[in-house]
Design an enzyme around this catalytic site. Sequence first.
Site, PDB file in Angstrom:
ATOM      1  CG  HIS A  92      44.580  30.166  34.724  1.00 15.34           C
ATOM      2  ND1 HIS A  92      44.652  31.042  33.659  1.00 15.34           N
ATOM      3  CD2 HIS A  92      45.735  29.454  34.693  1.00 15.34           C
ATOM      4  CE1 HIS A  92      45.802  30.869  33.022  1.00 15.34           C
ATOM      5  NE2 HIS A  92      46.478  29.910  33.620  1.00 15.34           N
ATOM      6  CG  ASP A 135      43.015  34.495  35.132  1.00 14.70           C
ATOM      7  OD1 ASP A 135      43.038  33.250  35.224  1.00 14.70           O
ATOM      8  OD2 ASP A 135      43.845  35.225  35.709  1.00 14.70           O
ATOM      9  CG  ASP A 193      48.898  30.190  30.241  1.00 14.40           C
ATOM     10  OD1 ASP A 193      48.374  29.468  31.112  1.00 14.40           O
ATOM     11  OD2 ASP A 193      49.691  31.105  30.520  1.00 14.40           O
ATOM     12  CD  GLU A 203      48.098  31.121  36.844  1.00 15.19           C
ATOM     13  OE1 GLU A 203      49.179  30.544  37.098  1.00 15.19           O
ATOM     14  OE2 GLU A 203      47.934  31.827  35.828  1.00 15.19           O
ATOM     15  CD  GLU A 204      48.122  33.886  33.064  1.00 16.44           C
ATOM     16  OE1 GLU A 204      49.176  34.338  33.562  1.00 16.44           O
ATOM     17  OE2 GLU A 204      48.109  32.945  32.251  1.00 16.44           O
ATOM     18  CD  GLU A 243      49.790  27.109  34.527  1.00 17.10           C
ATOM     19  OE1 GLU A 243      50.261  27.547  33.454  1.00 17.10           O
ATOM     20  OE2 GLU A 243      49.032  27.785  35.248  1.00 17.10           O
ATOM     21  CG  HIS A 270      51.962  34.913  29.089  1.00 15.10           C
ATOM     22  ND1 HIS A 270      52.378  35.394  30.307  1.00 15.10           N
ATOM     23  CD2 HIS A 270      51.056  33.944  29.377  1.00 15.10           C
ATOM     24  CE1 HIS A 270      51.757  34.747  31.282  1.00 15.10           C
ATOM     25  NE2 HIS A 270      50.951  33.857  30.731  1.00 15.10           N
TER      26      HIS A 270
END
EC number: 3.5.1.18
Length: 378
Positions: free
Chosen positions: A67, A69, A100, A134-135, A163, A349
């Site tokens: 992903h 995003d 990520d 995805e997030e 991931e 994150h």
Amino acid sequence: MLNDTLALAQMLIARRSPTPFDNGCQEILIDRLEKMGFDIERIRCGEVDNLWARRGTEAPLICFAGHTDVVPTGPLEKWESSPFDPVTRNGRLYGRGAADMKGSIAAFITSIEAFVAEHPDHNGSIALLITSDEEGIAVDGTVRVVEVLKARNELIDYCIVGEPTSVDKLGDMIKNGRRGSLSGTLTVKGIQGHIAYPHLAKNPIHLAAPAIAELANTEWDEGNEYFPPTTWQISNINGGTGATNVIPGEVTVLFNFRFSTASTIESLKARVHGILDRHNLEYDLQWENSGKPYLTPRGDLVDAVNAAIHTVTGIEPELSTSGGTSDGRFIADICPQVVELGPRNATIHKINEYVEVSDLDQLPRIYQLTMESLLLRK
């Protein structure tokens, strides 16, 4: 390959792409994929950009999924450098999405480029499945691409999701499955009234408390050799008007199951309803299934990834199904063998997210060796 992977990761990080926006990341990938002879399919759903790119028409098909995003940055003043101005310092590449998972996506591309350059007439096919959803709520992303592929019976044999699974060293852990996620919104009804006259009201919090306690103390299953036991957790409880002298008319409880293959969605729902009914509650319960559990036992893909990691890093990875959900749960619907492998995840994150430059050096080689193992077999 390192300088190229690092440069591509920097280009992707520089594209500000908070979920569900891609902001041109996929076009960067498409430019390089087209040069390798990939057929490109853009699948846009609402604000979400999805990409399905495939090279070859024969089986087996190995897919790399990821992903573009990213999650919100948090307070910008707490970052040592701008989250969308990728900076390398002390052997680390800093920026939102570095680990990520724009680093993994860069490694996908450079590993495929190296593989195709060395083996232009390889067996089988290679695909890339990339989404910008995805997030977030993940309703217009990978799941939509899977629906398109399933409708035309285009199935995947092997899939690697990028991931960030590694913990202390690159490749020390891969995910060969994930637990399912089932959420509930429970509203228990009572009768609102004055707190000094409880006999004229019915306090839904008091009524719900014994049932909530039973749910919290229930052993749902014992797990199995691949998964820990299923868990039930409350995330929110809301009841009352905000006043201190009013018994509320209802209370709402938000809860979530993380469940293994030892339980099913139907069995968990039935047991919850059974407990609530046994406590004679007047209630409404709405369910949301975010994904079933999936598992890839040892076989061609797990063995190929394990061997590649050992060759590049010298370590034996741990197989794990821990953690939250990923888009692997959608891909498993059309692919019997799905694993997740990416860089170290200590800062995902977080403020000052980074990926180790050494991971960007070794990860493409791991992906390339995996392709060689699966696509060059006689």
